[in-house]
Design a protein around this motif. Structure first.
Motif, mmCIF file in Angstrom:
data_model
loop_
_atom_site.group_PDB
_atom_site.id
_atom_site.type_symbol
_atom_site.label_atom_id
_atom_site.label_comp_id
_atom_site.label_asym_id
_atom_site.label_seq_id
_atom_site.Cartn_x
_atom_site.Cartn_y
_atom_site.Cartn_z
ATOM 1 N N PRO A 152 -24.663 -3.196 -3.714
ATOM 2 C CA PRO A 152 -23.933 -4.465 -3.800
ATOM 3 C C PRO A 152 -24.411 -5.510 -2.793
ATOM 4 N N ALA A 158 -27.517 -7.080 -4.189
ATOM 5 C CA ALA A 158 -27.167 -7.953 -5.323
ATOM 6 C C ALA A 158 -26.601 -9.267 -4.819
ATOM 7 N N LEU A 159 -25.712 -9.175 -3.832
ATOM 8 C CA LEU A 159 -25.099 -10.396 -3.294
ATOM 9 C C LEU A 159 -26.153 -11.297 -2.652
ATOM 10 N N ILE A 217 -28.080 -13.025 -5.373
ATOM 11 C CA ILE A 217 -27.270 -14.078 -6.008
ATOM 12 C C ILE A 217 -27.200 -15.298 -5.096
ATOM 13 N N ILE A 254 -23.663 -16.359 -12.341
ATOM 14 C CA ILE A 254 -23.195 -15.390 -11.348
ATOM 15 C C ILE A 254 -22.840 -16.092 -10.045
ATOM 16 N N GLU A 255 -23.615 -17.121 -9.727
ATOM 17 C CA GLU A 255 -23.397 -17.832 -8.460
ATOM 18 C C GLU A 255 -22.015 -18.466 -8.380
ATOM 19 N N SER A 308 -17.790 -4.957 -8.099
ATOM 20 C CA SER A 308 -18.963 -4.293 -7.519
ATOM 21 C C SER A 308 -19.435 -4.993 -6.246
ATOM 22 N N ILE A 309 -19.533 -6.295 -6.305
ATOM 23 C CA ILE A 309 -20.164 -7.007 -5.196
ATOM 24 C C ILE A 309 -19.160 -7.402 -4.122
ATOM 25 N N TYR A 310 -18.007 -7.866 -4.553
ATOM 26 C CA TYR A 310 -17.054 -8.405 -3.577
ATOM 27 C C TYR A 310 -15.858 -7.475 -3.343
ATOM 28 N N GLN A 311 -15.826 -6.351 -4.049
ATOM 29 C CA GLN A 311 -14.694 -5.423 -3.967
ATOM 30 C C GLN A 311 -13.373 -6.154 -4.216
#
Lengths: 481, 151
Positions: free
Chosen positions: A144, A147-148, A151, B52-53, B106-109
């Motif tokens: 993650p 990925a972040l 992005i 996504i951004e 997934s990315i930011y929980q």
């Protein structure tokens, strides 16, 4: 990706995924089940060149960004340059600088998308991993943080456009003579605040791909390694130039064939031929003729062509890249990824340099002019390669002819050859595994093709792979999208 | 709380679509209608597509409502978007609402409260007018969304 085996031993992969636009691959098998031929088909047609005829030429920098959501800035820049040639004017210092900055932002945004969103799932998650998760979502689940970062890197590139023009994509505001809007001090500072993070993320990407190279030397070095000619834009000392410069062609051994060619003479060196199975034409280097004159553009070509980079961090990586083949051109298609990351690093460094130029916030962003001559040609290096806009007008300034020579079109012969090479290497018989077909697709993804641009077509991007047997009957089809 | 520790803002309405493709513009139309009501705590965005951004900024809100045209299904639909088990992703041009929910987790929980309001269109050709029935249904969508904001 859906697949289908047809009775005639043809594998059809459709749609090819993680690229920009619709496409199809057909793979022809011989009687022994070995790959005999492979073709990359583009099935879209959009017709921008035709329906722009009759418009007033100065509308083009606002119309052409609509060709593509990934590289609208390159279209607008090339268009504005063509208009400036028609008007006989040059942009102001700051107008030119702001345009250069937006162009770098687009390079960062596009390259980040290509590497982190579209291609890295193959080598982070594995070529044979679950295709439903072999994408940015899979990366998000497994890594993650990475990925972040990917992005946010793309977001930085888009924010450059947004803070100058108010729009992230399909930007407006690049006009003949410079810019329609200026960069404010507040926005300058905000963009500078991104530089450290963007640099760090790009460096992570570079470390990642270099580690992959080290761990997969044989695969990387044999993945669609095809000697071709290369073309790119360079500055006066042969340095990589993305926004404005002269053309250089080299041969497969690195010998400079043409140098410091003004882009307005592009038709003296580039010709195109139509083919009956794709809407994409086959361009070639005119002096060498069709076939022998096939050349490549884009990050790999640009770094093969260039003598040096303009910024220190990118220069350090550039020297590493050049050392890979003792200073001669690197022909491995997989190295598009590495060179893309080197360009992104250089773009971030150059953006920082521009943002520290005290004239970047000047409001003297546009010079004036009017219709002067009836022909104009503009070019820039789009993320995928050299882009030309060529306009002819009548005496009132209405367009009578529009020719757009797009990077993906110029890579078309090499993409076809790459597909064939990878298909030969990984496909045996009419029921190949999904992972093998993914490798065939990945050969296309290396080029990061933008079919929306190259066919000037409406872009949603499914793709098909077909496998045909020696009688020409389709025996296997994969569809996706 | 949002990512940077500030208090979450209330509601975000995102109208998605291209107003130059007839009924595809119903999302922006509905969003415009809601913005015209100047409701307290409601922020409105209009966009042709989601990236996504955008997710990072979306997570600053307690509840997000996407308004988009559909090509099938009921005339007007309004539902909570659930997390998907797996998610094919073949395009960078388009992200589904489910993809956003998955990526938020997934990315930011973060478990994002994301609703989708769809209005079925019938004409997606070039043009800047909504079909009469779609315009009517758009008003139903406005009412549904406004009612949901009270809850």
């Amino acid at each position: 990706m859906d697949s289908q085996v047809n009775k005639d031993n043809t594998i059809l992969i459709s749609p090819v995924t993680r690229i920009e636009g619709h496409a199809k691959i057909t793979i022809d098998l011989g009687p022994d089940g070995k790959v005999k031929d492979a073709k990359f088909h583009v099935n879209e047609f959009r017709g921008f060149e035709k329906f722009c005829e009759g418009r007033y030429f100065t509308e083009m920098p606002s119309i052409t960004p609509r060709i593509c959501g990934i590289c609208p800035v390159s279209h607008s820049v090339s268009s504005a340059k063509a208009c400036e040639m028609i008007m006989g004017i040059k942009p102001t210092y700051t107008g030119d600088l702001v345009r250069r900055l937006i162009h770098l932002g687009q390079m960062i945004s596009s390259h980040a998308l290509s590497f982190f969103h579209l291609s890295s799932p193959d080598f982070i998650l594995g070529w044979d991993s679950d295709p439903s998760l072999r994408n940015i979502i899979g990366i998000a689940q497994q890594s993650p943080e990475l990925a972040l970062k990917g992005i946010r890197l793309r977001k930085f590139g888009q924010e450059i456009s947004e803070r100058i023009t108010g729009k992230k994509i399909h930007i407006m505001g690049i006009v003949p003579g410079g810019m329609g809007s200026a960069l404010t001090e507040e926005n300058r500072k905000a963009l500078l605040g991104w530089i450290a993070e963007a640099t760090e993320t790009t460096q992570i990407g570079i470390d990642l791909i270099k580690k992959y190279h080290d761990q997969n030397k044989e695969m990387v070095n044999t993945f669609a390694t095809i000697p071709t000619l290369y073309m790119g834009t360079v500055g006066p000392e042969g340095e990589l130039e993305l926004y404005d410069g002269k053309l250089r062609f080299i041969d497969e051994n690195g010998k400079i064939l043409q140098d410091q060619i003004d882009p307005k003479h592009y038709l003296d060196f580039i010709a195109e031929r139509s083919i009956d199975w794709s809407y994409l034409k086959y361009p070639y280097y005119k002096p060498y003729g069709y076939g022998k004159g096939f050349y490549r553009v884009g990050p790999l070509a640009r770094l093969n062509v260039a003598s040096k980079m303009k910024t220190p961090k990118a220069q350090k990586e550039f020297l590493n890249f050049k050392a890979m083949n003792s200073g001669k051109p690197v022909h491995g298609t997989f190295f598009y990824h590495y060179t893309r990351l080197i360009e992104m690093l250089g773009s971030i460094e150059e953006a920082e340099h521009i943002l520290k130029d005290h004239k970047i916030t000047s409001t003297d962003v546009c010079s004036q002019g009017k219709h002067n001559v009836n022909e104009g040609i503009g070019s820039s290096e789009a993320p995928r390669g050299t882009l030309f806009h060529h306009y002819k007008t009548d005496n009132s300034g209405k367009l009578t002819s529009v020719n757009l020579l797009i990077a993906t079109g110029q890579n078309n012969p090499a993409m076809n050859q790459s597909v064939l090479e990878v298909a030969k290497q990984y496909i045996q018989g009419k029921n190949p595994k999904e992972g093998a077909l993914n490798r065939v697709e990945a050969a296309i993804r290396c080029y990061d093709p933008c079919l929306s641009c190259s066919t000037h077509a409406i872009g949603s991007m499914p793709m098909i792979i077909e496998i045909k047997d020696h009688t020409g009957e389709i025996v296997h089809v994969l569809k996706r999208g | 709380m949002s990512l940077n520790g500030d208090k979450l803002k209330d509601f975000l309405i995102i109208g998605i679509g291209n107003p130059l493709r007839c009924d595809d513009g119903v999302g922006p139309y509905v969003a415009d209608c809601i913005e015209a009501k100047s409701l307290s705590g409601v922020k409105v965005w209009i966009t042709q597509q989601l990236f996504i951004e955008d997710l990072e900024r979306m997570l600053e809100f307690k509840r997000i409502i996407l308004v988009d045209a559909s090509t099938d299904g009921p005339a007007v639909d309004f539902h909570l978007v659930e997390k998907a088990q797996s998610q094919a992703l073949s395009s960078s041009h388009h992200l589904s609402a489910q993809t956003f929910v998955n990526l938020a987790r997934s990315i930011y929980q973060k478990d994002v409260s994301l609703y989708l309001c769809s209005v079925k269109g019938s004409c997606f050709e070039v043009g800047d007018k909504l079909s009469p029935d779609v315009r009517q249904n758009a008003q139903k969508a406005v009412q549904l969304i406004c009612d949901s904001l009270k809850g």
